[in-house]
Design a protein around this motif. Sequence first.
Motif, PDB file in Angstrom:
ATOM      1  N   VAL A 190       8.349  70.974  52.182  1.00  0.00           N
ATOM      2  CA  VAL A 190       7.276  71.383  51.505  1.00  0.00           C
ATOM      3  C   VAL A 190       7.015  70.491  50.204  1.00  0.00           C
ATOM      4  O   VAL A 190       5.937  70.061  49.967  1.00  0.00           O
ATOM      5  CB  VAL A 190       7.411  72.709  50.934  1.00  0.00           C
ATOM      6  N   ALA A 191       8.089  69.810  49.781  1.00  0.00           N
ATOM      7  CA  ALA A 191       8.076  69.306  48.604  1.00  0.00           C
ATOM      8  C   ALA A 191       7.554  67.643  49.037  1.00  0.00           C
ATOM      9  O   ALA A 191       6.535  67.281  48.400  1.00  0.00           O
ATOM     10  CB  ALA A 191       9.260  68.850  47.872  1.00  0.00           C
ATOM     11  N   SER A 245      20.619  65.559  48.928  1.00  0.00           N
ATOM     12  CA  SER A 245      21.802  65.639  48.220  1.00  0.00           C
ATOM     13  C   SER A 245      22.251  67.128  48.146  1.00  0.00           C
ATOM     14  O   SER A 245      23.426  67.449  47.824  1.00  0.00           O
ATOM     15  CB  SER A 245      21.952  64.869  47.078  1.00  0.00           C
ATOM     16  N   ALA A 246      21.095  67.826  47.874  1.00  0.00           N
ATOM     17  CA  ALA A 246      21.369  69.510  47.659  1.00  0.00           C
ATOM     18  C   ALA A 246      21.220  70.209  48.711  1.00  0.00           C
ATOM     19  O   ALA A 246      21.199  71.207  48.794  1.00  0.00           O
ATOM     20  CB  ALA A 246      20.226  69.662  46.696  1.00  0.00           C
ATOM     21  N   LEU A 247      21.251  69.482  50.123  1.00  0.00           N
ATOM     22  CA  LEU A 247      20.950  70.311  51.362  1.00  0.00           C
ATOM     23  C   LEU A 247      22.307  70.815  51.918  1.00  0.00           C
ATOM     24  O   LEU A 247      23.208  69.966  51.989  1.00  0.00           O
ATOM     25  CB  LEU A 247      19.993  69.725  52.040  1.00  0.00           C
ATOM     26  N   ASP A 248      22.409  71.908  52.615  1.00  0.00           N
ATOM     27  CA  ASP A 248      23.653  71.997  53.434  1.00  0.00           C
ATOM     28  C   ASP A 248      23.357  71.092  54.624  1.00  0.00           C
ATOM     29  O   ASP A 248      22.175  70.752  55.073  1.00  0.00           O
ATOM     30  CB  ASP A 248      23.517  73.380  54.208  1.00  0.00           C
ATOM     31  N   SER A 298      14.453  78.212  53.281  1.00  0.00           N
ATOM     32  CA  SER A 298      15.378  77.616  53.093  1.00  0.00           C
ATOM     33  C   SER A 298      15.408  76.215  52.478  1.00  0.00           C
ATOM     34  O   SER A 298      14.309  75.752  52.110  1.00  0.00           O
ATOM     35  CB  SER A 298      16.106  77.286  54.567  1.00  0.00           C
ATOM     36  N   GLY A 299      16.361  75.658  51.988  1.00  0.00           N
ATOM     37  CA  GLY A 299      16.477  74.370  51.253  1.00  0.00           C
ATOM     38  C   GLY A 299      15.749  73.130  51.924  1.00  0.00           C
ATOM     39  O   GLY A 299      15.158  72.519  51.497  1.00  0.00           O
ATOM     40  N   VAL A 350       9.560  62.930  45.304  1.00  0.00           N
ATOM     41  CA  VAL A 350      10.523  64.120  45.993  1.00  0.00           C
ATOM     42  C   VAL A 350      11.602  63.983  45.217  1.00  0.00           C
ATOM     43  O   VAL A 350      12.563  62.993  45.228  1.00  0.00           O
ATOM     44  CB  VAL A 350      10.748  63.621  47.385  1.00  0.00           C
ATOM     45  N   PHE A 351      12.248  65.300  44.629  1.00  0.00           N
ATOM     46  CA  PHE A 351      13.332  65.222  43.831  1.00  0.00           C
ATOM     47  C   PHE A 351      14.407  65.851  44.883  1.00  0.00           C
ATOM     48  O   PHE A 351      14.221  66.588  45.614  1.00  0.00           O
ATOM     49  CB  PHE A 351      12.889  66.341  42.742  1.00  0.00           C
ATOM     50  N   GLN A 352      15.870  65.668  44.200  1.00  0.00           N
ATOM     51  CA  GLN A 352      16.720  66.367  44.784  1.00  0.00           C
ATOM     52  C   GLN A 352      16.755  67.889  44.672  1.00  0.00           C
ATOM     53  O   GLN A 352      17.144  68.451  45.755  1.00  0.00           O
ATOM     54  CB  GLN A 352      18.131  65.927  43.906  1.00  0.00           C
TER      55      GLN A 352
END
Lengths: 372, 262
Positions: free
Chosen positions: B165-166, B185-188, B158-159, B102-104
């Motif tokens: 899903v990822a 890390s890329a999420l609100d 949304s993020g 699972v990626f950032q």
Amino acid sequence: MDKNPHNTGIRQDLPPPKMHVGVAGWIRKNMLSSPTDVFLTVISVYILYKIVPPLANWAVLDAVFSGDVNHRNECREIAAGACWSVIVARFEQLLYGFYPVHLRWRVNLTFILLFVALIPLLYDQVRGRKYLLWFTLIYPIFAFFMLWGGLGLESVESSKFGGFLLTVLIGVTGIAVSLPLGIALSLGRQSSMPLVRLLSVCYIEFFRGVPLITLLFVASTLLNYFMPPGTYFDLLLRVIIMVILFAAAYIAEVVRGGLAAIPRGQFEAADALGLKYANCMRLIILPQALKISIPGIVNTFIGLYKDTTLVVIVGLLDPLGISGAALADSKWQGLSTELYMFIALGFFISCFAMSRYSLYLERKLDTGHKNQ
Amino acid sequence: MNNGNMTKTVVPSDDRDHSVAIEITNMHKWFGKFHVLKDINLTVERGERIVICGPSGSGKSTLIRCINRLEEHQRGDITVDGILLTDNIKNIAEIRREVGMVFQQFNLFPHLTVLENCTLAPIWVRKLPKDEADKIAMRYLERVRIPEQALKYPGQLSGGQQQRVAIARSLCMNPKIMLFDEPTSALDPEMIKEVLDVMIQLAKSGMTMLVVTHEMGFAKTVANRVIFMDEGEIIEENSPDEFFDNPRNKRTKLFLSQILSH
């Protein structure tokens, strides 16, 4: 607390002011919203006024459409406008060139079935698409025998081909073959194998660096020197191959642009899921890259289609070649405007259709990820 | 986890050491001349949950990306699920089948629906029939609590939803090991919890997990071990309690004081 402190819900909904809706509103908003707008609108209307009425007069109102007229002077006696009789007189030649008259039904049938073969490629929601695709697959072989004969059909030499038949034949074949070839080249250029990469780069740079006319000359003259003596290789076929090779180099670069726009994460996600190179490209990278490349690809296709007129250089009689023959005829001398406008219309219809289809495709493939 | 109909496709081999999921010995990696990973030794037991943390540029992402060959290591050995990671394409493919990632940046495929994202690899890599892949995908989408989004495109989510899903997409391949590269890390901020909840649930199901993250709360509740990396080295390796309450190394102390100070 039944008192509404802001008095909302008391005021009724009113219709918008008349000047902001309807035709008047539209004109005000889009054509007269600032002094610059007013100025540009006036200029545009003036230019249209100068161009459209005279053109309509010449092309339609004062024009002769009759096929019974056999000489340009007869036209002039009837009306001062365009003499479309030349088109009527040369219509069949403009379409088929010198393809034998009694065999032209084969060209017509091939042309009509071209659309049947295209439908499953252009629209993926068609019913029975699977079966239609099988037809699309065998269509090129079918078209080859229909046009050139063989398998019991009377054979026709390439030199008899001409007019829009030639344009569509070279254009469609060029488009159909150069796309997959160009995609393969663009992938070759990105390959991790140095030899494949080198070959692809050499190919692309060579064919992009040489004018199409030069390639057509090579096809018509030089190629004979490289082939064993006595071998005959159809000129039209040679020209088609050159057009394909030329267009493929451009397609390759357009697709490379699309590939470069795909984030590295897409490759990594595919790798991490264990997808093999071929599946990763086919299922994930190319669908996205090609979608990005659609405007550029269609641009190349339209360019290729119009460049087919260059074959007149090596003696093939495309519509321009045929019109040259018509103009050389003393009966129709000087009617180049009519002929060229007709040919231009023929090209415009095809190219405009391609352009509209590409817009449709872009809209259809938009999945909203630009908003990410 | 119900994976009865998928285990058939995995060939069990008895000569593998079944208690060890990943073994890394004396592993080095360079980017050009830059020595990113220095003499890494790490053994991950089956079912272990390991959190890797450290300052940015310390090589933690590179480390887990070496495990499924997104990055190539130059020296030392990596053995995943009993398979030695070499240049052999078959070995790499076999390892990637067993290791989910699972990626950032989620890296969902934007031209495919959520469901198609989840079924693509099962269909083309595991060669499952489409309806079976659909069934499995829906089961995992339910587990990450977004079955109702199955027919939408990633761009419409949304993020936090995309990252779930990822996770589902990786789980559909029925991996034995899951790698997480800074998944939140890329999420609100308000979306981090929904992703962490899914990861905690996954940890409870017994999945072997390697997680690069700065979520220290997650590390405390879920991890068996916390690994601290700096400048390409593993500096400290400890149980979460010891790691947070009693860090041994000076650099660990500094790092913890920086991220826990506010």
